[in-house]
Design a protein around this motif. Structure first.
Motif, PDB file in Angstrom:
ATOM      1  N   LEU A  57       6.121   1.556   3.188  1.00  0.00           N
ATOM      2  CA  LEU A  57       6.805   0.565   2.361  1.00  0.00           C
ATOM      3  C   LEU A  57       5.824  -0.112   1.405  1.00  0.00           C
ATOM      4  CD1 LEU A  57       9.328  -1.040   1.626  1.00  0.00           C
ATOM      5  CD2 LEU A  57       8.814  -2.588   3.536  1.00  0.00           C
ATOM      6  N   VAL A  58       4.641  -0.443   1.903  1.00  0.00           N
ATOM      7  CA  VAL A  58       3.639  -1.083   1.057  1.00  0.00           C
ATOM      8  C   VAL A  58       3.148  -0.104  -0.017  1.00  0.00           C
ATOM      9  CG1 VAL A  58       1.402  -2.243   0.989  1.00  0.00           C
ATOM     10  CG2 VAL A  58       2.947  -2.645   2.898  1.00  0.00           C
ATOM     11  N   VAL A  59       2.975   1.161   0.354  1.00  0.00           N
ATOM     12  CA  VAL A  59       2.602   2.184  -0.632  1.00  0.00           C
ATOM     13  C   VAL A  59       3.672   2.280  -1.712  1.00  0.00           C
ATOM     14  CG1 VAL A  59       2.283   4.671  -1.007  1.00  0.00           C
ATOM     15  CG2 VAL A  59       1.145   3.547   0.910  1.00  0.00           C
ATOM     16  N   PHE A  60       4.922   2.255  -1.289  1.00  0.00           N
ATOM     17  CA  PHE A  60       6.042   2.325  -2.235  1.00  0.00           C
ATOM     18  C   PHE A  60       5.993   1.154  -3.215  1.00  0.00           C
ATOM     19  CE2 PHE A  60      10.347   1.230  -3.557  1.00  0.00           C
ATOM     20  CZ  PHE A  60      10.822   2.449  -4.026  1.00  0.00           C
ATOM     21  N   VAL A  61       5.770  -0.036  -2.700  1.00  0.00           N
ATOM     22  CA  VAL A  61       5.717  -1.224  -3.558  1.00  0.00           C
ATOM     23  C   VAL A  61       4.527  -1.139  -4.513  1.00  0.00           C
ATOM     24  CG1 VAL A  61       5.366  -3.725  -3.594  1.00  0.00           C
ATOM     25  CG2 VAL A  61       6.922  -2.701  -1.914  1.00  0.00           C
ATOM     26  N   PHE A  62       3.365  -0.760  -3.977  1.00  0.00           N
ATOM     27  CA  PHE A  62       2.150  -0.672  -4.794  1.00  0.00           C
ATOM     28  C   PHE A  62       2.318   0.333  -5.928  1.00  0.00           C
ATOM     29  CE2 PHE A  62      -1.873   1.778  -5.374  1.00  0.00           C
ATOM     30  CZ  PHE A  62      -2.535   0.841  -6.140  1.00  0.00           C
TER      31      PHE A  62
END
Length: 277
Positions: A57-62
């Motif tokens: 999820l954090v990779v997606f946001v970044f």
């Protein structure tokens, strides 16, 4: 409303104020930069991200936030080059504020490029800013306006790749390395695809001023379909393979290996439940 002289024209002072407003960096853009920075920092620190879905999820946001930031810079480059080439209307349209909401087509500017990334892992900016070409004189200036966008993506790719070849990522979390590698791949694909001389893409805008008027008139109706046609052709396995072979060769020259890019793609699609690292 700012005061003006009796003729209705803005005073010199008011014109300067208006000019500053037209060039002020948008809070929307700054929020996107902050979102990308916070997500990237979380990945780099790696704290509290043990679960695959949380990391994904954090990779997606970044990646998504950084990709939209690059879209804004892509369009800003077009507008800024147009401004210095004679089209002063870009300032009044809000293009110099880096605000994606000021673009002519929000669907083509933001939604469609994000959809391309989600569906196929391909970075392909859509058409956005409206340049009043009649204000620009000289074929070279027209070509430079069109080239400015994909050149910005190329510069962004180099910036993403620099930590790899400089050895700054030794010991960095795999999720951060792969996310940055995937983001670099999106920038490379955006630059390569946009430089294709296909109507509707920036590459055609580079060569169009040098084509005979009769040929330009015949190709003009195809401009609305060029972007989708290229994306559709990339679904053909042979063309897709040849294209990505070329992309990975360029990334290899930037010290980014294919495995890390693919891990980044797996992390990005966290809903598939296959983080890949």
């Amino acid at each position: 409303m700012t005061p003006s002289d009796p003729s209705g024209a803005l005073s010199e002072r008011d014109a300067r104020v208006l000019s500053r407003r037209e060039r002020r960096v948008s809070p929307v853009f700054l929020a996107l930069v902050a979102l990308a920075a916070v997500a990237g920092w979380a990945l780099l620190r790696g704290r509290g991200l043990a679960a695959g879905t949380a990391t994904g999820l954090v990779v997606f946001v970044f990646v998504s936030a950084a990709w939209v930031v690059s879209l804004c810079l892509h369009e800003y480059a077009h507008a800024r080059t147009a401004l210095h080439s004679g089209d002063i209307s870009v300032a009044a349209k809000g293009y110099l504020t880096l605000n994606p909401l000021k673009y002519t087509h929000a669907l083509l500017s933001i939604v469609l490029p994000l959809l391309f990334v989600v569906m196929g892992g391909i970075g392909l900016p859509g058409g956005a800013v409206f340049i009043e070409r009649g204000r620009i004189h000289g074929r070279l200036k027209h070509s430079l306006v069109s080239a400015a966008g994909p050149l910005t993506n190329a510069a962004f790719a180099v910036a993403c790749a620099a930590p790899f070849w400089l050895g700054l990522l030794d010991g960095a979390p795999a999720a951060f390395r792969s996310a940055l590698a995937f983001l670099a791949m999106l920038q490379v694909t955006a630059a390569v695809l946009n430089f294709l001389p296909v109507p509707g893409l920036d590459g055609y805008g580079v060569v169009e001023p040098w084509l005979p008027a009769r040929l330009r008139a015949k190709l003009a109706p195809a401009a609305g379909w060029g972007l989708l046609a290229v994306f559709a052709l990339l679904w053909i396995p042979e063309l897709n393979r040849a294209f990505f072979d070329a992309v990975y060769a360029l990334l290899g020259a930037l010290d980014i290996n294919e495995a890390e890019v693919r891990w980044g793609w797996d992390w990005y699609r966290f809903w598939d439940g296959a983080p890949g690292a």
